[in-house]
Design an enzyme around this catalytic site. Structure first.
Site, PDB file in Angstrom:
ATOM      1  N   ASN A   1      -1.300  -6.035  10.193  1.00  0.00           N
ATOM      2  CA  ASN A   1      -1.040  -5.268   8.981  1.00  0.00           C
ATOM      3  C   ASN A   1      -0.121  -6.026   8.030  1.00  0.00           C
ATOM      4  O   ASN A   1      -0.569  -6.579   7.018  1.00  0.00           O
ATOM      5  CB  ASN A   1      -0.450  -3.906   9.346  1.00  0.00           C
ATOM      6  N   ASP A   2       1.158  -6.104   8.371  1.00  0.00           N
ATOM      7  CA  ASP A   2       2.110  -6.718   7.446  1.00  0.00           C
ATOM      8  C   ASP A   2       1.795  -8.183   7.158  1.00  0.00           C
ATOM      9  O   ASP A   2       2.070  -8.668   6.061  1.00  0.00           O
ATOM     10  CB  ASP A   2       3.529  -6.603   8.008  1.00  0.00           C
ATOM     11  N   VAL A   3       1.206  -8.891   8.135  1.00  0.00           N
ATOM     12  CA  VAL A   3       0.961 -10.320   7.940  1.00  0.00           C
ATOM     13  C   VAL A   3      -0.192 -10.598   6.984  1.00  0.00           C
ATOM     14  O   VAL A   3      -0.467 -11.739   6.649  1.00  0.00           O
ATOM     15  CB  VAL A   3       0.705 -11.066   9.275  1.00  0.00           C
ATOM     16  N   VAL A   4      -0.893  -9.538   6.547  1.00  0.00           N
ATOM     17  CA  VAL A   4      -1.951  -9.729   5.540  1.00  0.00           C
ATOM     18  C   VAL A   4      -1.675  -8.880   4.295  1.00  0.00           C
ATOM     19  O   VAL A   4      -2.569  -8.663   3.486  1.00  0.00           O
ATOM     20  CB  VAL A   4      -3.357  -9.377   6.080  1.00  0.00           C
TER      21      VAL A   4
ATOM     22  N   ALA B   1       6.713  -2.564   8.893  1.00  0.00           N
ATOM     23  CA  ALA B   1       7.694  -2.558   7.820  1.00  0.00           C
ATOM     24  C   ALA B   1       7.672  -1.246   7.042  1.00  0.00           C
ATOM     25  O   ALA B   1       8.498  -1.022   6.163  1.00  0.00           O
ATOM     26  CB  ALA B   1       7.447  -3.730   6.882  1.00  0.00           C
TER      27      ALA B   1
END
Lengths: 121, 485
Positions: free
Chosen positions: B405-408, B446
Protein backbone atom coordinates in the site's frame (compact mmCIF):
# COMPACT_ATOMS: atom_id res chain seq x y z
CA UNK A 1 57.12 -17.44 26.17
CA UNK A 2 53.36 -17.09 26.43
CA UNK A 3 50.41 -17.08 24.07
CA UNK A 4 48.16 -15.23 26.48
CA UNK A 5 46.51 -12.42 24.56
CA UNK A 6 46.47 -9.03 26.24
CA UNK A 7 44.51 -6.27 24.57
CA UNK A 8 44.52 -2.93 26.28
CA UNK A 9 43.03 0.50 25.60
CA UNK A 10 44.09 1.73 22.22
CA UNK A 11 44.83 -1.69 20.73
CA UNK A 12 41.19 -2.53 21.43
CA UNK A 13 40.08 0.64 19.68
CA UNK A 14 42.21 -0.23 16.65
CA UNK A 15 40.65 -3.69 16.48
CA UNK A 16 37.15 -2.22 16.80
CA UNK A 17 37.86 0.39 14.13
CA UNK A 18 39.28 -2.07 11.60
CA UNK A 19 36.58 -4.67 12.25
CA UNK A 20 33.84 -2.07 11.99
CA UNK A 21 35.25 -0.80 8.73
CA UNK A 22 35.54 -4.34 7.36
CA UNK A 23 31.92 -5.04 8.28
CA UNK A 24 30.74 -1.81 6.68
CA UNK A 25 32.59 -2.48 3.40
CA UNK A 26 31.66 -6.16 3.16
CA UNK A 27 27.98 -5.55 3.82
CA UNK A 28 27.90 -2.53 1.53
CA UNK A 29 28.45 -4.91 -1.39
CA UNK A 30 25.51 -7.17 -0.61
CA UNK A 31 22.61 -6.69 -3.05
CA UNK A 32 19.23 -5.79 -1.56
CA UNK A 33 17.80 -9.14 -2.60
CA UNK A 34 20.03 -10.83 -0.01
CA UNK A 35 19.27 -8.48 2.87
CA UNK A 36 17.27 -11.00 4.88
CA UNK A 37 19.84 -13.84 4.64
CA UNK A 38 22.54 -11.29 5.31
CA UNK A 39 20.80 -10.17 8.45
CA UNK A 40 20.28 -13.66 9.76
CA UNK A 41 23.85 -14.49 8.65
CA UNK A 42 25.34 -11.67 10.67
CA UNK A 43 22.93 -12.66 13.43
CA UNK A 44 24.59 -16.09 13.30
CA UNK A 45 28.07 -14.55 13.43
CA UNK A 46 27.43 -12.78 16.72
CA UNK A 47 26.46 -16.19 18.06
CA UNK A 48 30.24 -16.44 18.70
CA UNK A 49 29.21 -14.99 22.07
CA UNK A 50 28.71 -18.64 23.08
CA UNK A 51 32.51 -18.92 23.34
CA UNK A 52 32.50 -16.18 25.95
CA UNK A 53 29.70 -17.99 27.72
CA UNK A 54 31.73 -21.22 27.83
CA UNK A 55 34.69 -19.29 29.23
CA UNK A 56 32.52 -17.74 31.93
CA UNK A 57 30.89 -21.06 32.83
CA UNK A 58 34.17 -23.02 33.03
CA UNK A 59 35.56 -20.39 35.37
CA UNK A 60 32.45 -20.29 37.55
CA UNK A 61 33.17 -20.95 41.22
CA UNK A 62 29.83 -20.15 42.86
CA UNK A 63 26.36 -21.48 42.25
CA UNK A 64 25.23 -18.04 41.08
CA UNK A 65 28.01 -17.90 38.48
CA UNK A 66 27.21 -21.40 37.35
CA UNK A 67 23.54 -20.55 36.83
CA UNK A 68 24.22 -17.33 34.92
CA UNK A 69 27.02 -18.98 32.95
CA UNK A 70 24.70 -21.84 32.03
CA UNK A 71 22.13 -19.32 30.78
CA UNK A 72 24.84 -17.54 28.77
CA UNK A 73 25.89 -20.75 26.99
CA UNK A 74 22.26 -21.79 26.48
CA UNK A 75 21.30 -18.48 24.85
CA UNK A 76 24.54 -18.18 22.89
CA UNK A 77 24.16 -21.71 21.50
CA UNK A 78 20.58 -20.91 20.53
CA UNK A 79 21.71 -17.77 18.75
CA UNK A 80 24.40 -19.61 16.79
CA UNK A 81 22.46 -22.75 15.90
CA UNK A 82 19.22 -20.97 15.07
CA UNK A 83 20.98 -18.29 13.05
CA UNK A 84 22.80 -20.92 11.01
CA UNK A 85 19.71 -23.05 10.44
CA UNK A 86 17.52 -20.25 9.07
CA UNK A 87 20.27 -18.63 6.99
CA UNK A 88 21.24 -21.90 5.36
CA UNK A 89 17.59 -22.68 4.65
CA UNK A 90 16.94 -19.32 3.03
CA UNK A 91 20.07 -19.28 0.91
CA UNK A 92 19.31 -22.73 -0.48
CA UNK A 93 16.12 -21.28 -1.99
CA UNK A 94 17.68 -18.61 -4.19
CA UNK A 95 17.69 -19.92 -7.75
CA UNK A 96 17.94 -18.42 -11.23
CA UNK A 97 15.74 -19.25 -14.19
CA UNK A 98 18.75 -20.50 -16.17
CA UNK A 99 18.48 -24.20 -17.09
CA UNK A 100 21.41 -24.92 -14.80
CA UNK A 101 19.53 -23.13 -12.06
CA UNK A 102 19.40 -26.10 -9.75
CA UNK A 103 23.18 -26.07 -9.57
CA UNK A 104 23.34 -22.39 -8.76
CA UNK A 105 24.22 -23.20 -5.19
CA UNK A 106 27.53 -24.63 -6.26
CA UNK A 107 28.49 -21.60 -8.26
CA UNK A 108 29.96 -23.74 -11.01
CA UNK A 109 27.66 -22.91 -13.88
CA UNK A 110 29.08 -20.35 -16.27
CA UNK A 111 25.59 -19.39 -17.36
CA UNK A 112 24.47 -18.64 -13.82
CA UNK A 113 27.57 -16.57 -13.29
CA UNK A 114 27.03 -14.57 -16.46
CA UNK A 115 23.43 -13.83 -15.47
CA UNK A 116 24.59 -12.68 -12.12
CA UNK A 117 27.31 -10.50 -13.60
CA UNK A 118 24.76 -8.91 -15.92
CA UNK A 119 22.49 -8.15 -12.99
CA UNK A 120 25.23 -6.53 -11.00
CA UNK A 121 26.32 -4.33 -13.88
CA UNK B 1 56.07 -25.72 27.25
CA UNK B 2 53.32 -28.34 27.19
CA UNK B 3 51.12 -26.25 29.48
CA UNK B 4 51.15 -23.46 26.87
CA UNK B 5 49.50 -25.68 24.26
CA UNK B 6 45.88 -24.94 25.32
CA UNK B 7 46.57 -21.19 25.13
CA UNK B 8 48.11 -21.60 21.71
CA UNK B 9 45.19 -23.73 20.57
CA UNK B 10 42.62 -21.14 21.66
CA UNK B 11 44.55 -18.25 20.14
CA UNK B 12 44.97 -20.06 16.81
CA UNK B 13 41.35 -21.22 16.71
CA UNK B 14 40.05 -17.71 17.42
CA UNK B 15 42.26 -16.27 14.70
CA UNK B 16 40.96 -18.86 12.24
CA UNK B 17 37.37 -18.18 13.32
CA UNK B 18 37.73 -14.42 12.84
CA UNK B 19 39.11 -14.97 9.34
CA UNK B 20 36.42 -17.49 8.40
CA UNK B 21 33.64 -15.14 9.60
CA UNK B 22 34.94 -12.28 7.46
CA UNK B 23 35.49 -14.50 4.44
CA UNK B 24 32.10 -16.17 4.89
CA UNK B 25 30.27 -12.84 5.09
CA UNK B 26 32.20 -11.68 2.05
CA UNK B 27 31.00 -14.68 0.08
CA UNK B 28 27.44 -13.81 1.05
CA UNK B 29 27.49 -10.80 -1.26
CA UNK B 30 26.18 -12.80 -4.22
CA UNK B 31 23.33 -15.32 -4.43
CA UNK B 32 25.67 -17.68 -6.28
CA UNK B 33 28.33 -17.93 -3.59
CA UNK B 34 26.16 -17.16 -0.56
CA UNK B 35 25.32 -20.76 0.48
CA UNK B 36 29.03 -21.56 0.67
CA UNK B 37 29.53 -18.32 2.61
CA UNK B 38 27.34 -19.35 5.50
CA UNK B 39 29.03 -22.78 5.45
CA UNK B 40 32.47 -21.17 5.77
CA UNK B 41 31.25 -19.02 8.66
CA UNK B 42 29.76 -22.15 10.22
CA UNK B 43 33.15 -23.89 10.17
CA UNK B 44 34.61 -20.85 11.91
CA UNK B 45 31.97 -21.14 14.61
CA UNK B 46 32.57 -24.88 15.09
CA UNK B 47 36.33 -24.38 15.40
CA UNK B 48 35.93 -21.59 17.95
CA UNK B 49 33.39 -23.49 20.06
CA UNK B 50 35.48 -26.68 20.12
CA UNK B 51 38.62 -24.77 21.02
CA UNK B 52 36.85 -22.89 23.80
CA UNK B 53 36.82 -26.10 25.85
CA UNK B 54 40.60 -25.74 26.05
CA UNK B 55 39.84 -23.02 28.60
CA UNK B 56 39.33 -25.96 30.95
CA UNK B 57 43.14 -26.33 31.22
CA UNK B 58 43.48 -22.76 32.31
CA UNK B 59 40.80 -22.11 34.93
CA UNK B 60 41.51 -20.20 38.13
CA UNK B 61 42.11 -22.14 41.34
CA UNK B 62 38.71 -21.14 42.77
CA UNK B 63 36.83 -22.85 39.94
CA UNK B 64 38.98 -25.97 39.79
CA UNK B 65 36.90 -28.18 42.13
CA UNK B 66 33.78 -27.54 40.02
CA UNK B 67 35.48 -28.02 36.67
CA UNK B 68 33.97 -31.39 35.78
CA UNK B 69 30.49 -30.17 36.72
CA UNK B 70 31.01 -26.97 34.73
CA UNK B 71 32.14 -28.84 31.62
CA UNK B 72 29.09 -31.06 31.87
CA UNK B 73 26.87 -28.01 32.32
CA UNK B 74 28.41 -26.36 29.27
CA UNK B 75 27.81 -29.47 27.14
CA UNK B 76 24.20 -29.71 28.32
CA UNK B 77 23.59 -26.03 27.63
CA UNK B 78 25.15 -26.30 24.16
CA UNK B 79 23.08 -29.35 23.26
CA UNK B 80 19.85 -27.95 24.71
CA UNK B 81 20.07 -24.38 23.40
CA UNK B 82 21.58 -25.40 20.09
CA UNK B 83 19.21 -28.33 19.59
CA UNK B 84 15.99 -26.45 20.26
CA UNK B 85 17.05 -23.46 18.16
CA UNK B 86 18.22 -25.70 15.31
CA UNK B 87 14.96 -27.60 15.30
CA UNK B 88 12.84 -24.45 15.38
CA UNK B 89 14.96 -22.80 12.68
CA UNK B 90 14.55 -25.83 10.42
CA UNK B 91 10.80 -26.18 10.85
CA UNK B 92 9.47 -22.62 11.09
CA UNK B 93 7.43 -21.26 8.16
CA UNK B 94 9.27 -18.84 5.88
CA UNK B 95 6.67 -16.18 6.59
CA UNK B 96 7.66 -16.35 10.27
CA UNK B 97 11.30 -15.58 9.50
CA UNK B 98 11.32 -12.01 10.91
CA UNK B 99 10.23 -13.13 14.36
CA UNK B 100 12.71 -16.02 14.34
CA UNK B 101 15.59 -13.69 13.53
CA UNK B 102 14.34 -11.38 16.27
CA UNK B 103 14.34 -14.13 18.87
CA UNK B 104 17.76 -15.55 17.94
CA UNK B 105 19.09 -12.03 18.06
CA UNK B 106 17.58 -11.49 21.50
CA UNK B 107 19.29 -14.70 22.66
CA UNK B 108 22.66 -13.33 21.56
CA UNK B 109 22.02 -10.09 23.42
CA UNK B 110 20.96 -12.08 26.49
CA UNK B 111 24.12 -14.18 26.33
CA UNK B 112 26.27 -11.04 26.19
CA UNK B 113 24.33 -9.62 29.13
CA UNK B 114 24.73 -12.86 31.10
CA UNK B 115 28.51 -12.88 30.53
CA UNK B 116 28.60 -9.32 31.83
CA UNK B 117 26.54 -10.41 34.84
CA UNK B 118 29.05 -13.16 35.70
CA UNK B 119 31.88 -10.63 35.49
CA UNK B 120 30.03 -8.04 37.57
CA UNK B 121 28.57 -10.21 40.34
CA UNK B 122 31.83 -12.14 40.65
CA UNK B 123 33.89 -8.91 40.84
CA UNK B 124 36.00 -10.20 37.97
CA UNK B 125 36.07 -6.99 35.98
CA UNK B 126 38.72 -4.85 37.66
CA UNK B 127 39.56 -1.24 36.95
CA UNK B 128 37.52 1.63 35.59
CA UNK B 129 37.90 0.73 31.90
CA UNK B 130 36.99 -2.92 32.25
CA UNK B 131 34.06 -2.12 34.54
CA UNK B 132 32.79 0.65 32.30
CA UNK B 133 33.01 -1.50 29.16
CA UNK B 134 31.37 -4.45 30.92
CA UNK B 135 28.46 -2.25 32.04
CA UNK B 136 28.07 -0.68 28.60
CA UNK B 137 28.01 -4.13 27.01
CA UNK B 138 25.54 -5.28 29.66
CA UNK B 139 23.25 -2.30 28.95
CA UNK B 140 23.26 -2.80 25.18
CA UNK B 141 22.91 -6.57 25.48
CA UNK B 142 20.01 -6.35 27.93
CA UNK B 143 18.20 -3.74 25.81
CA UNK B 144 18.68 -5.99 22.78
CA UNK B 145 17.31 -9.00 24.70
CA UNK B 146 14.12 -7.43 26.04
CA UNK B 147 13.60 -5.28 22.93
CA UNK B 148 13.95 -8.28 20.62
CA UNK B 149 11.47 -10.25 22.70
CA UNK B 150 8.92 -7.44 22.34
CA UNK B 151 9.66 -7.27 18.61
CA UNK B 152 9.10 -11.02 18.43
CA UNK B 153 5.78 -10.69 20.28
CA UNK B 154 4.65 -7.97 17.87
CA UNK B 155 5.72 -9.85 14.75
CA UNK B 156 4.13 -13.04 16.00
CA UNK B 157 0.88 -11.25 16.75
CA UNK B 158 1.04 -11.77 20.52
CA UNK B 159 0.95 -7.98 20.84
CA UNK B 160 -1.37 -6.59 18.22
CA UNK B 161 -1.17 -2.87 18.60
CA UNK B 162 1.60 -0.39 19.31
CA UNK B 163 1.32 0.54 23.00
CA UNK B 164 1.51 4.30 23.35
CA UNK B 165 1.18 6.40 26.48
CA UNK B 166 1.44 10.14 26.82
CA UNK B 167 4.83 11.30 28.03
CA UNK B 168 6.37 7.96 27.16
CA UNK B 169 9.50 9.45 25.67
CA UNK B 170 10.19 11.54 28.75
CA UNK B 171 9.73 8.46 30.89
CA UNK B 172 12.04 6.39 28.64
CA UNK B 173 14.63 9.15 28.89
CA UNK B 174 14.41 9.07 32.68
CA UNK B 175 14.87 5.28 32.73
CA UNK B 176 17.94 5.63 30.50
CA UNK B 177 19.30 8.36 32.75
CA UNK B 178 18.72 6.22 35.85
CA UNK B 179 20.52 3.29 34.19
CA UNK B 180 23.51 5.47 33.38
CA UNK B 181 23.63 6.99 36.89
CA UNK B 182 23.48 3.56 38.54
CA UNK B 183 26.14 2.22 36.14
CA UNK B 184 28.34 5.26 36.70
CA UNK B 185 28.21 4.93 40.46
CA UNK B 186 29.07 1.22 40.21
CA UNK B 187 32.17 2.16 38.22
CA UNK B 188 33.04 4.95 40.66
CA UNK B 189 32.49 2.91 43.80
CA UNK B 190 35.31 1.17 45.65
CA UNK B 191 35.85 -2.57 45.52
CA UNK B 192 33.77 -3.14 48.66
CA UNK B 193 30.94 -0.99 47.38
CA UNK B 194 31.90 2.10 49.36
CA UNK B 195 30.70 5.24 47.66
CA UNK B 196 27.43 3.64 46.60
CA UNK B 197 24.24 4.79 48.26
CA UNK B 198 23.91 2.66 51.37
CA UNK B 199 20.37 1.76 50.27
CA UNK B 200 21.62 -1.42 48.62
CA UNK B 201 24.73 -3.58 48.48
CA UNK B 202 26.86 -3.63 45.34
CA UNK B 203 25.21 -6.77 43.92
CA UNK B 204 21.90 -5.12 44.70
CA UNK B 205 22.80 -2.10 42.58
CA UNK B 206 24.00 -4.36 39.77
CA UNK B 207 20.58 -6.02 39.82
CA UNK B 208 18.90 -2.60 39.66
CA UNK B 209 21.14 -1.78 36.69
CA UNK B 210 20.05 -4.89 34.79
CA UNK B 211 16.43 -4.27 35.71
CA UNK B 212 16.55 -0.73 34.32
CA UNK B 213 18.30 -1.88 31.13
CA UNK B 214 15.75 -4.63 30.49
CA UNK B 215 12.87 -2.23 31.16
CA UNK B 216 14.39 0.25 28.73
CA UNK B 217 14.41 -2.30 25.91
CA UNK B 218 10.74 -3.08 26.52
CA UNK B 219 9.68 0.57 26.79
CA UNK B 220 11.60 1.51 23.64
CA UNK B 221 10.04 -1.18 21.48
CA UNK B 222 6.43 -1.16 22.68
CA UNK B 223 5.37 2.03 20.84
CA UNK B 224 6.91 1.05 17.49
CA UNK B 225 4.49 -0.12 14.82
CA UNK B 226 4.66 -3.13 12.52
CA UNK B 227 5.84 -1.47 9.31
CA UNK B 228 8.82 0.04 11.12
CA UNK B 229 10.04 -3.43 12.09
CA UNK B 230 12.71 -3.63 9.34
CA UNK B 231 14.52 -0.76 11.07
CA UNK B 232 13.96 -2.13 14.56
CA UNK B 233 15.23 -5.63 13.75
CA UNK B 234 18.36 -4.30 12.09
CA UNK B 235 19.10 -1.95 14.96
CA UNK B 236 18.82 -4.68 17.58
CA UNK B 237 21.03 -6.87 15.42
CA UNK B 238 23.62 -4.10 15.49
CA UNK B 239 23.14 -3.71 19.27
CA UNK B 240 23.80 -7.39 19.95
CA UNK B 241 26.91 -7.22 17.78
CA UNK B 242 28.18 -4.24 19.74
CA UNK B 243 27.44 -5.92 23.08
CA UNK B 244 29.28 -9.07 21.98
CA UNK B 245 32.25 -6.99 20.83
CA UNK B 246 32.42 -5.11 24.14
CA UNK B 247 32.21 -8.28 26.23
CA UNK B 248 34.92 -9.71 23.95
CA UNK B 249 37.17 -6.90 25.11
CA UNK B 250 36.37 -7.65 28.75
CA UNK B 251 37.19 -11.34 28.22
CA UNK B 252 40.27 -10.39 26.16
CA UNK B 253 39.00 -12.45 23.25
CA UNK B 254 39.74 -10.85 19.85
CA UNK B 255 37.43 -13.25 17.96
CA UNK B 256 34.45 -11.93 19.90
CA UNK B 257 35.65 -8.35 19.44
CA UNK B 258 36.03 -8.69 15.68
CA UNK B 259 32.87 -10.72 15.03
CA UNK B 260 30.84 -8.43 17.28
CA UNK B 261 32.11 -5.25 15.71
CA UNK B 262 31.69 -6.50 12.14
CA UNK B 263 28.06 -7.32 12.89
CA UNK B 264 27.63 -4.03 14.72
CA UNK B 265 28.82 -2.06 11.71
CA UNK B 266 26.85 -4.22 9.28
CA UNK B 267 23.71 -3.78 11.34
CA UNK B 268 24.16 -0.02 11.49
CA UNK B 269 24.60 0.16 7.70
CA UNK B 270 21.49 -1.92 7.12
CA UNK B 271 19.56 0.22 9.61
CA UNK B 272 20.53 3.39 7.75
CA UNK B 273 19.59 1.81 4.40
CA UNK B 274 16.15 0.89 5.73
CA UNK B 275 15.58 4.32 7.24
CA UNK B 276 16.63 5.90 3.95
CA UNK B 277 14.17 3.72 2.07
CA UNK B 278 11.44 5.22 4.24
CA UNK B 279 12.86 8.73 3.96
CA UNK B 280 13.05 8.96 7.75
CA UNK B 281 15.90 9.19 10.21
CA UNK B 282 16.63 6.32 12.56
CA UNK B 283 15.79 8.44 15.59
CA UNK B 284 12.52 9.39 13.94
CA UNK B 285 11.60 5.70 13.73
CA UNK B 286 12.59 4.98 17.33
CA UNK B 287 11.34 8.10 19.04
CA UNK B 288 8.23 9.26 17.22
CA UNK B 289 4.91 7.55 17.18
CA UNK B 290 4.44 7.32 13.45
CA UNK B 291 0.92 6.75 12.19
CA UNK B 292 -0.37 8.27 15.40
CA UNK B 293 0.69 11.74 14.33
CA UNK B 294 -1.97 14.43 14.11
CA UNK B 295 -3.99 13.80 11.00
CA UNK B 296 -2.91 16.12 8.25
CA UNK B 297 -5.36 17.60 5.84
CA UNK B 298 -5.75 15.15 3.06
CA UNK B 299 -5.80 16.73 -0.38
CA UNK B 300 -9.06 16.03 -2.19
CA UNK B 301 -8.81 12.85 -4.22
CA UNK B 302 -10.59 12.66 -7.53
CA UNK B 303 -12.02 9.47 -8.91
CA UNK B 304 -13.58 6.46 -7.27
CA UNK B 305 -12.70 2.93 -6.24
CA UNK B 306 -13.51 0.54 -9.06
CA UNK B 307 -13.89 -3.06 -7.92
CA UNK B 308 -13.15 -5.89 -10.34
CA UNK B 309 -13.66 -9.65 -10.23
CA UNK B 310 -10.44 -11.65 -9.72
CA UNK B 311 -11.13 -13.78 -12.78
CA UNK B 312 -11.46 -10.76 -15.07
CA UNK B 313 -8.22 -9.31 -13.75
CA UNK B 314 -6.47 -12.64 -14.29
CA UNK B 315 -7.68 -12.88 -17.88
CA UNK B 316 -6.64 -9.29 -18.59
CA UNK B 317 -3.12 -10.12 -17.48
CA UNK B 318 -3.05 -13.24 -19.65
CA UNK B 319 -3.70 -11.05 -22.69
CA UNK B 320 -1.16 -8.38 -21.69
CA UNK B 321 2.36 -8.27 -23.09
CA UNK B 322 4.08 -7.28 -19.86
CA UNK B 323 3.19 -7.45 -16.17
CA UNK B 324 5.09 -6.16 -13.15
CA UNK B 325 4.08 -7.58 -9.78
CA UNK B 326 4.54 -5.52 -6.59
CA UNK B 327 4.33 -7.78 -3.53
CA UNK B 328 3.86 -6.46 0.00
CA UNK B 329 3.31 -7.69 3.53
CA UNK B 330 -0.26 -8.76 2.66
CA UNK B 331 1.21 -11.48 0.46
CA UNK B 332 3.12 -12.86 3.43
CA UNK B 333 0.07 -12.70 5.70
CA UNK B 334 -2.02 -14.63 3.18
CA UNK B 335 0.87 -17.10 2.59
CA UNK B 336 0.08 -16.69 -1.09
CA UNK B 337 3.63 -16.70 -2.51
CA UNK B 338 3.28 -20.24 -3.88
CA UNK B 339 -0.03 -19.52 -5.62
CA UNK B 340 1.43 -16.29 -6.98
CA UNK B 341 4.26 -18.12 -8.72
CA UNK B 342 1.83 -20.72 -10.05
CA UNK B 343 -0.13 -17.87 -11.63
CA UNK B 344 3.08 -16.29 -12.95
CA UNK B 345 4.11 -19.55 -14.61
CA UNK B 346 0.73 -19.66 -16.35
CA UNK B 347 1.30 -16.15 -17.68
CA UNK B 348 4.84 -16.98 -18.77
CA UNK B 349 3.60 -20.06 -20.58
CA UNK B 350 1.37 -17.70 -22.52
CA UNK B 351 4.31 -15.54 -23.50
CA UNK B 352 3.65 -12.70 -21.04
CA UNK B 353 6.78 -11.00 -19.73
CA UNK B 354 6.54 -11.02 -15.92
CA UNK B 355 8.81 -9.21 -13.46
CA UNK B 356 8.71 -8.61 -9.73
CA UNK B 357 9.36 -5.21 -8.21
CA UNK B 358 10.41 -5.25 -4.55
CA UNK B 359 10.52 -2.18 -2.33
CA UNK B 360 13.38 -2.18 0.23
CA UNK B 361 11.01 -1.99 3.21
CA UNK B 362 8.22 -4.20 1.90
CA UNK B 363 7.43 -6.70 4.62
CA UNK B 364 8.61 -6.86 8.20
CA UNK B 365 12.34 -7.21 7.77
CA UNK B 366 14.85 -6.06 5.14
CA UNK B 367 14.46 -8.19 2.02
CA UNK B 368 11.59 -10.31 3.36
CA UNK B 369 9.75 -10.32 0.01
CA UNK B 370 12.84 -11.59 -1.81
CA UNK B 371 12.99 -14.57 0.54
CA UNK B 372 9.29 -15.37 0.20
CA UNK B 373 9.47 -15.24 -3.59
CA UNK B 374 12.59 -17.40 -3.51
CA UNK B 375 10.74 -19.89 -1.32
CA UNK B 376 7.95 -20.10 -3.87
CA UNK B 377 10.58 -20.88 -6.51
CA UNK B 378 10.70 -17.52 -8.29
CA UNK B 379 14.13 -17.25 -9.95
CA UNK B 380 16.02 -14.28 -8.56
CA UNK B 381 16.74 -12.86 -11.99
CA UNK B 382 13.02 -12.01 -12.24
CA UNK B 383 13.15 -9.99 -9.01
CA UNK B 384 14.11 -6.34 -9.38
CA UNK B 385 14.82 -3.69 -6.78
CA UNK B 386 13.23 -0.25 -6.80
CA UNK B 387 15.99 1.67 -8.58
CA UNK B 388 16.38 -0.98 -11.29
CA UNK B 389 12.76 -1.25 -12.33
CA UNK B 390 11.09 2.07 -11.57
CA UNK B 391 11.58 3.44 -15.10
CA UNK B 392 9.93 0.37 -16.62
CA UNK B 393 6.45 0.86 -15.14
CA UNK B 394 5.61 3.53 -17.74
CA UNK B 395 6.14 1.02 -20.57
CA UNK B 396 4.34 -1.83 -18.82
CA UNK B 397 0.80 -2.98 -19.59
CA UNK B 398 -0.28 -4.03 -16.12
CA UNK B 399 1.07 -3.51 -12.61
CA UNK B 400 -0.31 -6.05 -10.13
CA UNK B 401 -0.05 -4.79 -6.54
CA UNK B 402 -0.55 -7.55 -3.96
CA UNK B 403 -0.79 -6.64 -0.30
CA UNK B 404 1.31 -3.49 -0.67
CA UNK B 405 0.00 0.00 0.00
CA UNK B 406 2.22 2.82 1.23
CA UNK B 407 5.15 1.78 -0.97
CA UNK B 408 3.07 2.52 -4.09
CA UNK B 409 1.29 5.66 -2.84
CA UNK B 410 1.94 8.49 -5.31
CA UNK B 411 1.30 10.98 -2.49
CA UNK B 412 4.94 10.34 -1.52
CA UNK B 413 5.93 12.08 -4.77
CA UNK B 414 3.37 14.86 -4.95
CA UNK B 415 1.69 15.69 -1.64
CA UNK B 416 4.06 17.77 0.49
CA UNK B 417 1.78 17.53 3.52
CA UNK B 418 1.70 13.74 3.46
CA UNK B 419 3.58 11.96 6.28
CA UNK B 420 5.27 9.76 3.71
CA UNK B 421 6.25 12.65 1.39
CA UNK B 422 9.74 12.08 -0.04
CA UNK B 423 9.77 8.34 0.54
CA UNK B 424 11.02 6.57 -2.59
CA UNK B 425 8.07 4.60 -3.99
CA UNK B 426 7.47 2.13 -6.79
CA UNK B 427 5.83 3.98 -9.69
CA UNK B 428 3.05 1.44 -10.15
CA UNK B 429 0.64 4.27 -10.99
CA UNK B 430 2.51 4.91 -14.24
CA UNK B 431 1.62 1.51 -15.70
CA UNK B 432 -1.13 1.50 -18.30
CA UNK B 433 -3.37 -0.48 -15.99
CA UNK B 434 -3.09 -1.21 -12.27
CA UNK B 435 -4.76 -4.04 -10.37
CA UNK B 436 -4.63 -3.86 -6.58
CA UNK B 437 -5.30 -7.02 -4.59
CA UNK B 438 -6.41 -5.99 -1.12
CA UNK B 439 -8.43 -7.47 1.69
CA UNK B 440 -10.67 -4.46 2.14
CA UNK B 441 -10.92 -0.73 1.73
CA UNK B 442 -8.73 -0.01 4.75
CA UNK B 443 -5.89 2.44 4.76
CA UNK B 444 -2.21 1.50 4.82
CA UNK B 445 0.02 1.47 7.85
CA UNK B 446 0.61 5.20 7.59
CA UNK B 447 -3.14 5.77 7.75
CA UNK B 448 -3.19 7.69 4.50
CA UNK B 449 -5.63 7.31 1.66
CA UNK B 450 -3.83 5.95 -1.37
CA UNK B 451 -4.47 8.11 -4.44
CA UNK B 452 -3.30 5.25 -6.66
CA UNK B 453 -6.45 3.27 -5.85
CA UNK B 454 -8.66 6.11 -7.14
CA UNK B 455 -6.75 6.55 -10.39
CA UNK B 456 -8.57 6.13 -13.70
CA UNK B 457 -6.25 3.26 -14.64
CA UNK B 458 -6.74 1.35 -11.39
CA UNK B 459 -9.08 -1.49 -10.43
CA UNK B 460 -9.46 -2.97 -6.99
CA UNK B 461 -9.63 -6.74 -6.57
CA UNK B 462 -10.93 -7.36 -3.06
CA UNK B 463 -10.24 -10.54 -1.17
CA UNK B 464 -7.59 -12.62 0.55
CA UNK B 465 -4.54 -12.75 -1.72
CA UNK B 466 -4.50 -16.55 -1.82
CA UNK B 467 -8.20 -16.85 -2.70
CA UNK B 468 -7.88 -14.14 -5.34
CA UNK B 469 -4.92 -15.86 -6.97
CA UNK B 470 -6.73 -19.18 -7.03
CA UNK B 471 -9.63 -17.53 -8.87
CA UNK B 472 -7.20 -15.91 -11.30
CA UNK B 473 -5.50 -19.23 -12.01
CA UNK B 474 -8.84 -20.95 -12.60
CA UNK B 475 -10.03 -18.16 -14.92
CA UNK B 476 -6.88 -18.26 -17.03
CA UNK B 477 -6.94 -22.08 -17.20
CA UNK B 478 -10.61 -21.84 -18.16
CA UNK B 479 -9.66 -19.95 -21.30
CA UNK B 480 -8.06 -23.11 -22.59
CA UNK B 481 -5.50 -21.15 -24.57
CA UNK B 482 -2.54 -23.06 -25.96
CA UNK B 483 0.85 -22.25 -24.50
CA UNK B 484 3.00 -19.92 -26.58
CA UNK B 485 5.93 -21.45 -28.33
Amino acid sequence: MTFQIAISGFVALYIFMLAGFAGWVIIGHVPAILHTPLMSGSNFVHGIVVVGGIYALLNASTLQEQVIGFVAVLLGAGNAAGGYAVTDRMLAMFKTSAPAGSHAAHGKSAKVKSIHAKKKG
Amino acid sequence: MLDLLPQLGIAAADLAAAFLFLYGLHRMSSPVTAPSGIFVAGIGMAVAVLASFLYAFDVGSAARPDLIVNIALALVALALGGGVAWWSGRTVAMTAMPQMVAIYNGMGGGAAGAIAAVELYGDKAQGMTALGVTLLGALIGAVSLSGSLIAWAKLDGVINKPVRVKGQQVFNGLVLLATIVVGGSIVGAGQDGSGLLALLTKPGWITVFFGCALALGILMTLPIGGADMPVVISIFNAFTGLAVGLEGFVLQNPALMIAGMVVGAAGMLLTLLMAKAMNRSVSNVIFTNFGDAPKHKQGAIKGSLKPMAPGDAGIAMRYAASVIIVPGYGLAVAQAQGKLFEFVKLLQAGGVSVKFAVHPVAGRMPGQMDVLLAEAGVPYDLIFQLEDINDQFASTDIALVIGANDVVNPAARTDKSSPIFGMPILNADQARKVFVVKRGEGKGYAGIVNALFYGDNCNMVYGDAQAVLISMIEAVRGLGLPAAA
